[in-house]
Scaffold this motif. Sequence first.
Motif, PDB file in Angstrom:
ATOM      1  N   UNK A 708      52.539  15.542  44.154  1.00  0.00           N
ATOM      2  CA  UNK A 708      51.361  16.402  44.242  1.00  0.00           C
ATOM      3  C   UNK A 708      51.079  17.010  42.871  1.00  0.00           C
ATOM      4  N   UNK A 709      49.831  16.928  42.443  1.00  0.00           N
ATOM      5  CA  UNK A 709      49.395  17.514  41.173  1.00  0.00           C
ATOM      6  C   UNK A 709      48.211  18.425  41.466  1.00  0.00           C
ATOM      7  N   UNK A 710      48.366  19.718  41.179  1.00  0.00           N
ATOM      8  CA  UNK A 710      47.289  20.672  41.424  1.00  0.00           C
ATOM      9  C   UNK A 710      46.321  20.687  40.247  1.00  0.00           C
ATOM     10  N   UNK A 711      45.034  20.908  40.563  1.00  0.00           N
ATOM     11  CA  UNK A 711      44.032  20.970  39.505  1.00  0.00           C
ATOM     12  C   UNK A 711      44.331  22.099  38.522  1.00  0.00           C
ATOM     13  N   UNK A 712      44.933  23.187  39.022  1.00  0.00           N
ATOM     14  CA  UNK A 712      45.227  24.332  38.149  1.00  0.00           C
ATOM     15  C   UNK A 712      46.299  24.004  37.111  1.00  0.00           C
ATOM     16  N   UNK A 713      47.045  22.902  37.330  1.00  0.00           N
ATOM     17  CA  UNK A 713      48.113  22.522  36.394  1.00  0.00           C
ATOM     18  C   UNK A 713      47.693  21.365  35.495  1.00  0.00           C
ATOM     19  N   UNK A 714      46.452  20.921  35.605  1.00  0.00           N
ATOM     20  CA  UNK A 714      45.970  19.793  34.801  1.00  0.00           C
ATOM     21  C   UNK A 714      45.363  20.326  33.510  1.00  0.00           C
ATOM     22  N   UNK A 715      45.885  19.852  32.388  1.00  0.00           N
ATOM     23  CA  UNK A 715      45.302  20.235  31.092  1.00  0.00           C
ATOM     24  C   UNK A 715      44.310  19.188  30.591  1.00  0.00           C
ATOM     25  N   UNK A 716      44.675  17.899  30.713  1.00  0.00           N
ATOM     26  CA  UNK A 716      43.782  16.825  30.271  1.00  0.00           C
ATOM     27  C   UNK A 716      43.787  15.726  31.321  1.00  0.00           C
ATOM     28  N   UNK A 717      42.631  15.095  31.498  1.00  0.00           N
ATOM     29  CA  UNK A 717      42.494  13.939  32.388  1.00  0.00           C
ATOM     30  C   UNK A 717      41.871  12.807  31.576  1.00  0.00           C
ATOM     31  N   UNK A 718      42.585  11.660  31.486  1.00  0.00           N
ATOM     32  CA  UNK A 718      42.125  10.543  30.670  1.00  0.00           C
ATOM     33  C   UNK A 718      41.842   9.324  31.544  1.00  0.00           C
ATOM     34  N   UNK A 719      40.826   8.578  31.155  1.00  0.00           N
ATOM     35  CA  UNK A 719      40.591   7.245  31.710  1.00  0.00           C
ATOM     36  C   UNK A 719      40.601   6.262  30.554  1.00  0.00           C
ATOM     37  N   UNK A 720      41.499   5.261  30.620  1.00  0.00           N
ATOM     38  CA  UNK A 720      41.562   4.229  29.580  1.00  0.00           C
ATOM     39  C   UNK A 720      41.218   2.886  30.211  1.00  0.00           C
ATOM     40  N   UNK A 721      40.127   2.264  29.794  1.00  0.00           N
ATOM     41  CA  UNK A 721      39.734   0.978  30.391  1.00  0.00           C
ATOM     42  C   UNK A 721      40.701  -0.123  30.003  1.00  0.00           C
TER      43      UNK A 721
END
Length: 1036
Positions: A708-721
């Motif tokens: 489980x990963x909470x949004x409050x603990x997310x610093x960066x979100x990456x998408x790499x094609x």
Amino acid sequence: MAEIKIDSKTFQERISHFVNAWKTDKRSGDALFNGVSSIVVLMGKVDQNPEFHKNNAMHFWLLGYEFPTTLMLLTLDTVYILTTQKKAKYLDQIKGGRYPVEVLVRGKDAAENEKLFIKITDAIKAAGKKVGILTKDTSKGPFIDEWKKTFADNCKDIEEVDVAQALSAGAFSVKDETELRAMRTSSKACVALLTPYFLDEMSNILDQDKKIKHSALADKVYNKLEDEKFWKTVELPNRQKLPTDFDPEQLDWILGPVVQSGGKFDLKWQADSDNDVLHPGIIIAAMGLRYKSYCSQVARTFMVDPNKSQESNYKFLLAIHNLILKEIRDGVVVKDVYNKALSLVKSKKPELEKHFLKNIGFGIGLENKDPTLILNGKNNRTLKDGMTVCVTTGFNDIQNPTPQDKNSKVYSLVLTDTIRVTPAEPVVFTGDAPVDVDATSFFFKDEEETQPTPKKEKRDSRVGAVATKNITSTRLRSERNSTVDEDTDKKRREHQKILSSKKQKEGLAKYAESTADENGVEIKKFKRFESYKRDNQFPAKVRDMGIVIDQKNHTINLPVMGRPVPFHINTIKNASKSDEGEWSFLRINFLSPGQGVGRKDDQPFEDASAHFVRSLTFRSTDGERYAEIANQISNLKRDAVKKEQEKKDMEDVVEQDKLVEIRNRRPAVLDNVFIRPAMEGKRVPGKVEIHQNGIRYQSPLSTQQRVDILFSNVRHLFFQPCQHELIVIIHVHLKDPIIIGNKKKTKDVQFYREATDIQFDETGNRKRKYRYGDEDEFEAEQEERRRRAELDRLFKGFAEKIAEAGRTEGIEVDMPIRDLGFNGVPFRSNVYIQPTTECLIQLTEPPFMVLTLDDIEVAHLERVQFGLKNFDLVFVFKDFTRAPYHINTIPVESLDDVKEFLDTSDISFSEGPLNLNWSVIMKTVTANTHQFFVDGGWGFLQNESDDEDADQQSDEESAFEMSDSELDEVSESSEEDSDFDSNASAEASEEDPSDDEEGEDWDELERKAKKRDRESGLEAEEEAERERNSKKKRKR
């Protein structure tokens, strides 16, 4: 008061929430609480017609009840409550929780009461020099007067600060689910009294042409509050009923009811309904209720036989009201909402601007009006999810162009709703009360016809969540010149001088005072270890006076002078067994000062000058037993060190809140994905689900195998094609590390799917038909490209859904810019490193690399000299206790690209020909950061870079100096501290580091050779020889 029950759990949750907000504000600069270290909330005698302010609200919020003649002192670690004996026994219910509560009981003895007040003042002084109060507090009575006198006498040096806004923001404004439920019920009760009851009463009066005073009609509505039968049978306009647990005994009036008509309107609701007769024209009704201490308000305008101008203005009012509701959402500043509404008035009907209300509402909840959350054009407060607001949109005293009589010359229009702020469109609690023209217009003249209801405009589609704010075409490598542009290089140098000067000023400002021994290496403390508290805890075997290993208590019991002496395993260095003849010797070495251990193993002692036992040696003929004991001690020591290391590793691991699952619908799912770090057991693909406050990875092997990963603990979100890669990736970089399974902690969690050619088609799940030939190969390539494009679209869309769900936490999808990437060795292998809008990342091969650009203080390029094929890049972080980050063996062809990237990212950088020992440099920086910046800060790096670029040698000493002891330390540890590639170091060693000047090019060497030939006469002889040869050729 015999049935008073205080919810201890709610009290602990809310006081902890408030104190956490208080502590967070202290860490971020005391912008909200203004540096107060304690808060006093006073309650005097309750009047017959009480007004609800923040002191009342604090009692209701924490305790659920109001306790008159009570003083409440809040500090960061304790709550003090001073009250009477009768009330104190009810407060015992909140004792014994996680947050300490101390109840002080007043009696009839004035001297003892004064001592209690003095105890409160002592607690205020012990907490700090600022105390928070409510300056607009109107509490009265002997209790209040006595407290104010004691405070004035004992706290002369204490500064009083108003904390009304802090209480609003930290406690009252954002509601939990229990509070919101009470607000919703209160709003429904308001709607039930307005429509159908008031609306039916007013319609009957107008239809029968009766004469009734405003006050009489208001009294009818007022008295309906006590009608239990009405509350059991009433139906709301949407044919719904009130909740089954609704208790009408909990209802109370906070506003009106107010009825206005006949040209006399007061949209501030400051006066009660007057005795004028209800006039058939514009009629305004407003009312507000309190349910379980939580307030709500509603107001509507009813039009009887309106003319075209009144209808037009009302439709315009409704459009403004809808605009305000649309603009109110999480993260919006209050004044921006008001200014947008005012701009609409100015653009569409400027003649109504002077009639538009000066504020369009206020915060509502425990207080019927929060004075710190007024919705006007000056308030800079930010709306947050969970706030409740009373929105009042209106025009006051508009001139009627075609009045029916003298009472119709002036009219007002108003709409009031109680709403809840959300990340999207708000929830309108009073939305069941209709507002459209058809429902609020009444026509008693035959020639008038009702107008159709205007259709509501569709909401615009949402913008995608991919962050593209910093991506510009000018940063692409393909658009740069292949050769170094002197003009560009000069601009870069000038920009770097500005950045380095700015860094120096920031450092001096941040570390304005001496920081010696504060930011240095962490001071190791002497740790006490206790084996046994009592004699009866010794193992029974110690009576035999042998060596006993107590695994449970991590202790070795040794016989010394006929008595068993326990030694904790942390006091033992090692144990060894040796043989001499028929005797075996067991030697146990203990930790003591001056043993010459390494710097990393250095251990502090409580008194280093005391006498220490260095070792104990035992002799026996039983060699096998001594070997077993030595082995057990070694294993116990190893386990203790491992346990200590694991404890140290887990210090920054924060326990997350629970994931709130979506129950009423199926969550968004991305199936058939793998996770890194991998879960325990067989490697099988799982699925990722998006829930209310986070995402969940679920393995198909077991319901317990999930992350489980909470949004409050997310610093960066990456998408790499998957372009130029074998996998397509969604990568999450966390603020605080989490534990996956029973493995080590991680701050990076990655979801990926392989993009290689496999047996099944990813998009259609059909078996592929393998054929041969050029056409088939072409089809296979086309299919491969199509499948990769489909994978990119699928993963990118899911990443955008994650960002949309976590928008309240400021999550955006970031993509790497491949054209700006370069090769390097951040760990052991050579990988392709790519920048994004906010980071520098490498996500393809673990261990992953995610560097946030905002965390970087300076960058330094090492081994930049003529003849070397590679150089190194070092990042120094703003947190000087964090070790610098090295990226080694970057091809020299990427040097200009790296410089351009650092410069455009506003990162101050320097360059030098040699590798620096950063462990010693950072030790000097952290030992006294203030002195470091006084001596020039990072200028010693910049000076080296400037000298090299200008081909000049400076005689001035570097700002960074090393003592003799530090030089010795460098020479001892240079080999073990080296983090650089061996090949790169070998290349560097082949060059002469003392030669800092660049070599001359071929053209310059040729010109010098010609000059020397002319001087020596050789050139003339060569010319004559060439002429003789040419003549011979012509003769032939």
